[in-house]
Design a protein around this motif. Structure first.
Motif, PDB file in Angstrom:
ATOM      1  N   ILE A  10       0.831  -1.208   0.000  1.00  0.00           N
ATOM      2  CA  ILE A  10       0.000   0.000   0.000  1.00  0.00           C
ATOM      3  C   ILE A  10       0.862   1.254   0.000  1.00  0.00           C
ATOM      4  CG2 ILE A  10      -0.251   0.136   2.506  1.00  0.00           C
ATOM      5  CD1 ILE A  10      -3.161   0.680   0.158  1.00  0.00           C
ATOM      6  N   GLU A  11       2.073   1.171   0.524  1.00  0.00           N
ATOM      7  CA  GLU A  11       2.952   2.339   0.586  1.00  0.00           C
ATOM      8  C   GLU A  11       3.308   2.851  -0.804  1.00  0.00           C
ATOM      9  OE1 GLU A  11       4.003  -0.677   1.888  1.00  0.00           O
ATOM     10  OE2 GLU A  11       3.274  -0.361   3.940  1.00  0.00           O
ATOM     11  N   ASN A  12       3.491   1.914  -1.749  1.00  0.00           N
ATOM     12  CA  ASN A  12       3.823   2.326  -3.110  1.00  0.00           C
ATOM     13  C   ASN A  12       2.657   3.032  -3.788  1.00  0.00           C
ATOM     14  OD1 ASN A  12       6.462   1.326  -3.022  1.00  0.00           O
ATOM     15  ND2 ASN A  12       5.750  -0.731  -3.503  1.00  0.00           N
ATOM     16  N   TYR A  13       1.451   2.584  -3.507  1.00  0.00           N
ATOM     17  CA  TYR A  13       0.277   3.275  -4.044  1.00  0.00           C
ATOM     18  C   TYR A  13       0.161   4.676  -3.460  1.00  0.00           C
ATOM     19  CZ  TYR A  13      -1.446  -0.986  -6.218  1.00  0.00           C
ATOM     20  OH  TYR A  13      -1.581  -2.082  -7.008  1.00  0.00           O
ATOM     21  N   ILE A  14       0.427   4.787  -2.180  1.00  0.00           N
ATOM     22  CA  ILE A  14       0.377   6.113  -1.539  1.00  0.00           C
ATOM     23  C   ILE A  14       1.446   7.024  -2.133  1.00  0.00           C
ATOM     24  CG2 ILE A  14       0.693   7.353   0.641  1.00  0.00           C
ATOM     25  CD1 ILE A  14      -0.502   4.879   2.038  1.00  0.00           C
ATOM     26  N   PHE A  15       2.656   6.500  -2.311  1.00  0.00           N
ATOM     27  CA  PHE A  15       3.735   7.301  -2.879  1.00  0.00           C
ATOM     28  C   PHE A  15       3.401   7.752  -4.298  1.00  0.00           C
ATOM     29  CE2 PHE A  15       7.668   7.538  -5.388  1.00  0.00           C
ATOM     30  CZ  PHE A  15       8.289   8.579  -4.722  1.00  0.00           C
ATOM     31  N   LEU A  16       2.879   6.839  -5.129  1.00  0.00           N
ATOM     32  CA  LEU A  16       2.510   7.194  -6.490  1.00  0.00           C
ATOM     33  C   LEU A  16       1.396   8.237  -6.514  1.00  0.00           C
ATOM     34  CD1 LEU A  16       2.744   6.770  -9.539  1.00  0.00           C
ATOM     35  CD2 LEU A  16       1.100   4.889  -9.296  1.00  0.00           C
ATOM     36  N   SER A  17       0.436   8.082  -5.622  1.00  0.00           N
ATOM     37  CA  SER A  17      -0.666   9.034  -5.571  1.00  0.00           C
ATOM     38  C   SER A  17      -0.186  10.417  -5.141  1.00  0.00           C
ATOM     39  CB  SER A  17      -1.743   8.525  -4.619  1.00  0.00           C
ATOM     40  OG  SER A  17      -2.815   9.402  -4.573  1.00  0.00           O
ATOM     41  N   VAL A  18       0.685  10.476  -4.156  1.00  0.00           N
ATOM     42  CA  VAL A  18       1.234  11.764  -3.715  1.00  0.00           C
ATOM     43  C   VAL A  18       2.060  12.399  -4.826  1.00  0.00           C
ATOM     44  CG1 VAL A  18       2.886  12.818  -2.106  1.00  0.00           C
ATOM     45  CG2 VAL A  18       1.166  11.244  -1.254  1.00  0.00           C
ATOM     46  N   LEU A  19       2.830  11.591  -5.527  1.00  0.00           N
ATOM     47  CA  LEU A  19       3.636  12.098  -6.639  1.00  0.00           C
ATOM     48  C   LEU A  19       2.750  12.669  -7.745  1.00  0.00           C
ATOM     49  CD1 LEU A  19       6.510  12.341  -7.849  1.00  0.00           C
ATOM     50  CD2 LEU A  19       6.077  10.125  -8.926  1.00  0.00           C
ATOM     51  N   LEU A  20       1.698  11.953  -8.115  1.00  0.00           N
ATOM     52  CA  LEU A  20       0.775  12.450  -9.138  1.00  0.00           C
ATOM     53  C   LEU A  20       0.075  13.727  -8.689  1.00  0.00           C
ATOM     54  CD1 LEU A  20      -0.880   9.162 -10.418  1.00  0.00           C
ATOM     55  CD2 LEU A  20       0.644  10.673 -11.685  1.00  0.00           C
ATOM     56  N   PHE A  21      -0.326  13.760  -7.424  1.00  0.00           N
ATOM     57  CA  PHE A  21      -0.999  14.951  -6.916  1.00  0.00           C
ATOM     58  C   PHE A  21      -0.057  16.152  -6.935  1.00  0.00           C
ATOM     59  CE2 PHE A  21      -3.047  17.750  -3.879  1.00  0.00           C
ATOM     60  CZ  PHE A  21      -4.383  17.617  -4.237  1.00  0.00           C
ATOM     61  N   CYS A  22       1.194  15.958  -6.571  1.00  0.00           N
ATOM     62  CA  CYS A  22       2.169  17.061  -6.588  1.00  0.00           C
ATOM     63  C   CYS A  22       2.436  17.544  -8.012  1.00  0.00           C
ATOM     64  CB  CYS A  22       3.465  16.630  -5.921  1.00  0.00           C
ATOM     65  SG  CYS A  22       3.322  16.441  -4.137  1.00  0.00           S
TER      66      CYS A  22
END
Length: 106
Positions: A10-22
């Motif tokens: 789940i951490e990788n999904y969170i990281f990808l989502s934060v990256l896309l949002f930024c």
């Protein structure tokens, strides 16, 4: 599906989502083209939808995925209305630069 989530984490999904949002926030704040601003807003919306799907899969609950389905439908309508407005502005002004759009006030 939960097996894939366990493999990736789940951490990788969170990281990808934060990256896309930024990336989306950067596009909204620093770009002057209205189409790119709309695309950046869509990237931010997709980042949030990715988190909804990841967490609903993690908790084995379909409510997040149902919310994403309706969110995507609203986003499609938003894009259609936004592009129609931009086409109308381009026909009147000949440009869709955000700095030129500030002259449309009152």
């Amino acid at each position: 599906m939960n097996n894939i989530l366990n493999q990736i984490g789940i951490e990788n999904y969170i990281f990808l989502s934060v990256l896309l949002f930024c990336i989306g926030v950067f596009g909204v704040l620093y770009r002057r083209n209205a189409i790119i601003v709309l695309m950046s807003i869509e990237i931010m919306l997709n980042a949030v939808n990715l988190l909804f799907v990841a967490f609903s899969t993690y908790h084995q609950d379909a409510e997040g995925q149902i919310f994403v389905f309706f969110s995507m439908a609203v986003a499609a309508a938003e894009v259609a209305v936004g592009l129609a407005i931009l086409v109308s502005i381009f026909r009147n002004l000949g440009s869709i630069d955000i700095d030129n759009l500030k002259n449309l006030k009152g």
